[in-house]
Design a protein around this motif. Structure first.
Motif, PDB file in Angstrom:
ATOM      1  N   PHE A 135       0.810  -1.223   0.000  1.00  0.00           N
ATOM      2  CA  PHE A 135       0.000   0.000   0.000  1.00  0.00           C
ATOM      3  C   PHE A 135       0.848   1.281   0.000  1.00  0.00           C
ATOM      4  CE2 PHE A 135      -4.703  -0.721   1.231  1.00  0.00           C
ATOM      5  CZ  PHE A 135      -4.787  -1.765   0.330  1.00  0.00           C
ATOM      6  N   PRO A 136       1.872   1.408   0.868  1.00  0.00           N
ATOM      7  CA  PRO A 136       2.674   2.643   0.837  1.00  0.00           C
ATOM      8  C   PRO A 136       3.362   2.846  -0.513  1.00  0.00           C
ATOM      9  CG  PRO A 136       3.075   1.429   2.866  1.00  0.00           C
ATOM     10  CD  PRO A 136       2.289   0.517   1.977  1.00  0.00           C
ATOM     11  N   ALA A 137       3.878   1.776  -1.093  1.00  0.00           N
ATOM     12  CA  ALA A 137       4.564   1.882  -2.390  1.00  0.00           C
ATOM     13  C   ALA A 137       3.594   2.248  -3.501  1.00  0.00           C
ATOM     14  CB  ALA A 137       5.268   0.562  -2.720  1.00  0.00           C
ATOM     15  N   ILE A 138       2.373   1.683  -3.459  1.00  0.00           N
ATOM     16  CA  ILE A 138       1.364   2.003  -4.469  1.00  0.00           C
ATOM     17  C   ILE A 138       0.951   3.472  -4.342  1.00  0.00           C
ATOM     18  CG2 ILE A 138      -0.985   1.519  -5.260  1.00  0.00           C
ATOM     19  CD1 ILE A 138      -0.589  -1.373  -4.309  1.00  0.00           C
ATOM     20  N   ALA A 139       0.750   3.937  -3.112  1.00  0.00           N
ATOM     21  CA  ALA A 139       0.377   5.340  -2.883  1.00  0.00           C
ATOM     22  C   ALA A 139       1.452   6.287  -3.413  1.00  0.00           C
ATOM     23  CB  ALA A 139       0.136   5.582  -1.393  1.00  0.00           C
ATOM     24  N   LYS A 140       2.702   5.949  -3.143  1.00  0.00           N
ATOM     25  CA  LYS A 140       3.813   6.774  -3.617  1.00  0.00           C
ATOM     26  C   LYS A 140       3.898   6.752  -5.138  1.00  0.00           C
ATOM     27  CE  LYS A 140       8.798   7.461  -2.993  1.00  0.00           C
ATOM     28  NZ  LYS A 140      10.029   6.960  -2.331  1.00  0.00           N
ATOM     29  N   SER A 141       3.679   5.576  -5.721  1.00  0.00           N
ATOM     30  CA  SER A 141       3.769   5.421  -7.171  1.00  0.00           C
ATOM     31  C   SER A 141       2.718   6.263  -7.903  1.00  0.00           C
ATOM     32  CB  SER A 141       3.605   3.946  -7.545  1.00  0.00           C
ATOM     33  OG  SER A 141       3.674   3.752  -8.941  1.00  0.00           O
ATOM     34  N   PHE A 142       1.511   6.336  -7.332  1.00  0.00           N
ATOM     35  CA  PHE A 142       0.418   7.068  -7.974  1.00  0.00           C
ATOM     36  C   PHE A 142       0.264   8.492  -7.445  1.00  0.00           C
ATOM     37  CE2 PHE A 142      -1.692   2.697  -8.609  1.00  0.00           C
ATOM     38  CZ  PHE A 142      -1.096   2.557  -9.869  1.00  0.00           C
ATOM     39  N   GLY A 143       1.051   8.855  -6.427  1.00  0.00           N
ATOM     40  CA  GLY A 143       0.977  10.199  -5.865  1.00  0.00           C
ATOM     41  C   GLY A 143      -0.320  10.499  -5.146  1.00  0.00           C
ATOM     42  N   VAL A 144      -0.814   9.525  -4.362  1.00  0.00           N
ATOM     43  CA  VAL A 144      -2.068   9.697  -3.619  1.00  0.00           C
ATOM     44  C   VAL A 144      -1.831   9.389  -2.143  1.00  0.00           C
ATOM     45  CG1 VAL A 144      -3.482   9.125  -5.632  1.00  0.00           C
ATOM     46  CG2 VAL A 144      -2.811   7.304  -4.019  1.00  0.00           C
ATOM     47  N   GLU A 145      -2.799   9.782  -1.304  1.00  0.00           N
ATOM     48  CA  GLU A 145      -2.738   9.429   0.107  1.00  0.00           C
ATOM     49  C   GLU A 145      -2.950   7.916   0.255  1.00  0.00           C
ATOM     50  OE1 GLU A 145      -2.235  11.190   2.948  1.00  0.00           O
ATOM     51  OE2 GLU A 145      -1.739  12.984   1.788  1.00  0.00           O
TER      52      GLU A 145
ATOM     53  N   VAL B 263       8.033  -9.922  -1.518  1.00  0.00           N
ATOM     54  CA  VAL B 263       8.027  -9.649  -2.966  1.00  0.00           C
ATOM     55  C   VAL B 263       8.086  -8.158  -3.227  1.00  0.00           C
ATOM     56  CG1 VAL B 263       6.623  -9.796  -5.067  1.00  0.00           C
ATOM     57  CG2 VAL B 263       6.834 -11.789  -3.588  1.00  0.00           C
ATOM     58  N   THR B 264       7.296  -7.381  -2.476  1.00  0.00           N
ATOM     59  CA  THR B 264       7.281  -5.926  -2.649  1.00  0.00           C
ATOM     60  C   THR B 264       8.636  -5.317  -2.320  1.00  0.00           C
ATOM     61  OG1 THR B 264       4.910  -5.825  -2.113  1.00  0.00           O
ATOM     62  CG2 THR B 264       6.167  -3.784  -1.923  1.00  0.00           C
ATOM     63  N   ALA B 265       9.246  -5.795  -1.233  1.00  0.00           N
ATOM     64  CA  ALA B 265      10.557  -5.266  -0.822  1.00  0.00           C
ATOM     65  C   ALA B 265      11.631  -5.573  -1.857  1.00  0.00           C
ATOM     66  CB  ALA B 265      10.952  -5.836   0.534  1.00  0.00           C
ATOM     67  N   ALA B 266      11.537  -6.741  -2.486  1.00  0.00           N
ATOM     68  CA  ALA B 266      12.575  -7.168  -3.420  1.00  0.00           C
ATOM     69  C   ALA B 266      12.362  -6.645  -4.841  1.00  0.00           C
ATOM     70  CB  ALA B 266      12.657  -8.697  -3.443  1.00  0.00           C
ATOM     71  N   PHE B 267      11.095  -6.584  -5.281  1.00  0.00           N
ATOM     72  CA  PHE B 267      10.839  -6.305  -6.701  1.00  0.00           C
ATOM     73  C   PHE B 267       9.857  -5.157  -6.964  1.00  0.00           C
ATOM     74  CE2 PHE B 267      11.635 -10.908  -6.263  1.00  0.00           C
ATOM     75  CZ  PHE B 267      12.818 -10.999  -6.995  1.00  0.00           C
ATOM     76  N   HIS B 268       9.336  -4.493  -5.966  1.00  0.00           N
ATOM     77  CA  HIS B 268       8.310  -3.456  -6.084  1.00  0.00           C
ATOM     78  C   HIS B 268       6.925  -4.099  -6.165  1.00  0.00           C
ATOM     79  CE1 HIS B 268       6.740   0.637  -7.368  1.00  0.00           C
ATOM     80  NE2 HIS B 268       7.577   0.908  -6.381  1.00  0.00           N
ATOM     81  N   TRP B 269       5.876  -3.265  -5.982  1.00  0.00           N
ATOM     82  CA  TRP B 269       4.520  -3.794  -5.835  1.00  0.00           C
ATOM     83  C   TRP B 269       3.977  -4.451  -7.091  1.00  0.00           C
ATOM     84  CZ3 TRP B 269       0.548  -1.953  -8.858  1.00  0.00           C
ATOM     85  CH2 TRP B 269       0.717  -0.709  -9.479  1.00  0.00           C
ATOM     86  N   HIS B 270       4.457  -4.030  -8.272  1.00  0.00           N
ATOM     87  CA  HIS B 270       3.951  -4.616  -9.515  1.00  0.00           C
ATOM     88  C   HIS B 270       4.167  -6.127  -9.549  1.00  0.00           C
ATOM     89  CE1 HIS B 270       4.930  -0.386 -10.408  1.00  0.00           C
ATOM     90  NE2 HIS B 270       3.896  -0.424 -11.233  1.00  0.00           N
ATOM     91  N   ALA B 271       5.257  -6.580  -8.930  1.00  0.00           N
ATOM     92  CA  ALA B 271       5.595  -8.005  -8.978  1.00  0.00           C
ATOM     93  C   ALA B 271       4.560  -8.870  -8.279  1.00  0.00           C
ATOM     94  CB  ALA B 271       6.977  -8.231  -8.352  1.00  0.00           C
ATOM     95  N   VAL B 272       3.838  -8.304  -7.304  1.00  0.00           N
ATOM     96  CA  VAL B 272       2.800  -9.072  -6.612  1.00  0.00           C
ATOM     97  C   VAL B 272       1.752  -9.549  -7.603  1.00  0.00           C
ATOM     98  CG1 VAL B 272       0.905  -8.905  -4.950  1.00  0.00           C
ATOM     99  CG2 VAL B 272       3.138  -7.934  -4.388  1.00  0.00           C
ATOM    100  N   PHE B 273       1.374  -8.695  -8.553  1.00  0.00           N
ATOM    101  CA  PHE B 273       0.344  -9.067  -9.512  1.00  0.00           C
ATOM    102  C   PHE B 273       0.875 -10.032 -10.569  1.00  0.00           C
ATOM    103  CE2 PHE B 273      -1.241  -5.135  -7.646  1.00  0.00           C
ATOM    104  CZ  PHE B 273      -2.517  -5.537  -7.290  1.00  0.00           C
ATOM    105  N   ILE B 274       2.179 -10.006 -10.803  1.00  0.00           N
ATOM    106  CA  ILE B 274       2.776 -11.028 -11.668  1.00  0.00           C
ATOM    107  C   ILE B 274       2.666 -12.387 -10.994  1.00  0.00           C
ATOM    108  CG2 ILE B 274       4.928 -11.846 -12.714  1.00  0.00           C
ATOM    109  CD1 ILE B 274       5.763  -8.931 -13.046  1.00  0.00           C
ATOM    110  N   VAL B 275       2.948 -12.416  -9.689  1.00  0.00           N
ATOM    111  CA  VAL B 275       2.840 -13.670  -8.926  1.00  0.00           C
ATOM    112  C   VAL B 275       1.393 -14.174  -8.938  1.00  0.00           C
ATOM    113  CG1 VAL B 275       3.061 -14.720  -6.636  1.00  0.00           C
ATOM    114  CG2 VAL B 275       4.814 -13.135  -7.464  1.00  0.00           C
ATOM    115  N   LEU B 276       0.432 -13.266  -8.726  1.00  0.00           N
ATOM    116  CA  LEU B 276      -0.977 -13.660  -8.719  1.00  0.00           C
ATOM    117  C   LEU B 276      -1.408 -14.174 -10.102  1.00  0.00           C
ATOM    118  CD1 LEU B 276      -2.558 -10.780  -6.578  1.00  0.00           C
ATOM    119  CD2 LEU B 276      -2.255 -13.168  -5.906  1.00  0.00           C
ATOM    120  N   GLY B 277      -0.952 -13.512 -11.153  1.00  0.00           N
ATOM    121  CA  GLY B 277      -1.268 -13.969 -12.502  1.00  0.00           C
ATOM    122  C   GLY B 277      -0.690 -15.347 -12.780  1.00  0.00           C
TER     123      GLY B 277
END
Length: 412
Positions: A35-45, A159-173
């Motif tokens: 969540f913190p990384a996604i918020a930072k990535s999109f520039g939202v609270e 996964v988020t710490a190692a590869f950023h949040w996008h990688a979580v959805f690669i794992v889910l896919g």
């Protein structure tokens, strides 16, 4: 077939059904540490990121009503395969989401796909196993579902710490793809398509209306769904509370989330032992009353800024323990009156649970307050309203149909 092959086949079938059941919980819990990384990535609270969680809950709620008739009309595998293809495509779409709004929409589509796995797994247990074994099979699947909130956030944190949040959805896919291949190659078709079943709105709506207007159903379905919405509020608000207010990192949050889930899972198993001595309708009001007391203490302490990290963890753990007694018993009681419309009742119950849960998650996500107050008040409100609904609705039930002793109902 030898006994050894029979046992291995049984285990493998349970494993496939278990992974189908776990797909939605993994999709909910695995990206929470990001969540913190996604918020930072999109520039939202950060609290606004939880809207992508709310949209997932709404998608599951709508999807359960959609897949019920489709699984009866076209068999189990065809809608399941199509749903998994939608899930995989949406997961890959989440990887390339460029705005929070696009992520919210893609998460809704991802939820619609995952619904096929959730609903089909429950239906296939009824198809593939003798009735006397259903409770045992559902109990095994409950353990898989219960393990999901312990494993998913922890894995997601690393996964988020190692590869950023996008990688979580690669794992889910990738998970969705592996499940799809297992379904195509090894899962048998368990139900012959019913070509006489009408998919016209009229008969479907009439069937849902018959279920919805049964006093025992609406009393325990709404009681359970409103109480369970406190869990959705917790899932939605916990990333901000632990990582923003208490300044924990994603990995630590994953371990805490996993530890707290033991309360819910453990008490749902203890509940099976209590059912040997008490009826579900006796357990529910006691558990709800205790949850209400705990939630009042939580809300009052948060309002007065008395919550240390330790006291917050203790109160959340106790709250989730109560949920472990409330959820299986309200689910069993609201489904008990039905034989012919059991599938419709199950779909409607799941839709109510996810829909009301989405509302609670959205309420928490709309507050930018850097405190535990919005979460605590929402959880308190859900417990107290559920208690009022139970005591008001029980008067409308003329003769309570008892849930089967020792039965296990799979929560969605």
């Amino acid at each position: 077939m030898t006994q050894e092959h029979t046992r291995s086949g049984y285990f493998f079938l349970i494993l496939i059904l278990g992974t189908l059941t776990a797909l939605a919980p993994f999709s909910i819990d695995m990206y929470l540490p990001g969540f913190p990384a996604i918020a930072k990535s999109f520039g939202v609270e950060q609290p606004r990121v939880a809207l992508s969680l709310s949209s997932f809950f709404i998608g599951i709620s709508a999807g359960q009503l959609l897949y019920g008739p489709l699984l009866d009309r076209f068999g189990r595998k065809t809608p399941l395969i199509l749903g998994l293809l939608v899930y995989i495509a949406a997961s890959l779409g989440c990887v390339y989401a460029s705005t929070l709004n696009s992520l919210v929409i893609l998460r809704f589509i991802q939820a619609l796909g995952s619904c096929a796995a959730t609903v089909a797994s429950v239906a296939m247990v009824r198809d593939l196993f003798p009735v006397k074994e259903n409770a045992k099979v559902f109990a095994l699947l409950m353990l898989v579902v219960g393990a999901s909130p312990m494993l998913a956030p922890t894995i997601g944190g690393y996964v988020t710490a190692a590869f950023h949040w996008h990688a979580v959805f690669i794992v889910l896919g990738a998970m969705g793809l592996l499940i799809l291949l297992a379904v195509i190659w090894w899962l048998p078709e368990s139900y012959k398509p019913d070509t006489t079943l009408s998919l016209k709105p009229g008969p479907i709506i009439q069937s849902f209306w018959t279920v919805a207007t049964t006093p025992q159903f609406y009393t325990y379905a709404f009681t359970g769904a409103i109480a369970f919405s406190g869990l959705f509020a917790y899932v939605s608000g916990s990333p901000q509370i632990f990582m923003d207010v208490y300044h924990l990192d994603g990995k630590t949050y994953g371990w805490i989330f996993a530890g707290l889930s033991i309360g819910f899972i453990g008490c749902s198993q203890v509940n099976s032992l209590l059912l040997k001595r008490y009826e579900s309708k006796q357990i529910v009001p006691v558990a709800l009353t205790l949850q209400g007391i705990i939630s009042i203490i939580l809300a009052f302490s948060a309002w007065n800024n008395w919550l240390s990290l330790t006291s917050l963890l203790v109160l959340l753990f106790l709250y989730l323990c109560c949920m472990g007694f409330i959820n299986p018993n309200t689910a069993a009681l609201c489904l008990a009156p039905f034989t012919k419309n059991a599938g419709t009742a199950s779909a409607l119950m799941g839709a109510l649970q996810m829909g009301i849960g989405a509302m609670a998650a959205t309420i928490v996500s709309l507050y930018d307050s850097h405190s535990s107050v919005p979460l605590a008040l929402t959880m308190c409100g859900s417990a107290l309203i559920a208690t009022l609904v139970l005591f008001a609705g029980r008067g409308q039930i003329k003769n309570t149909v008892a849930a089967e002793k020792g039965s296990a109902v799979l929560s969605h």
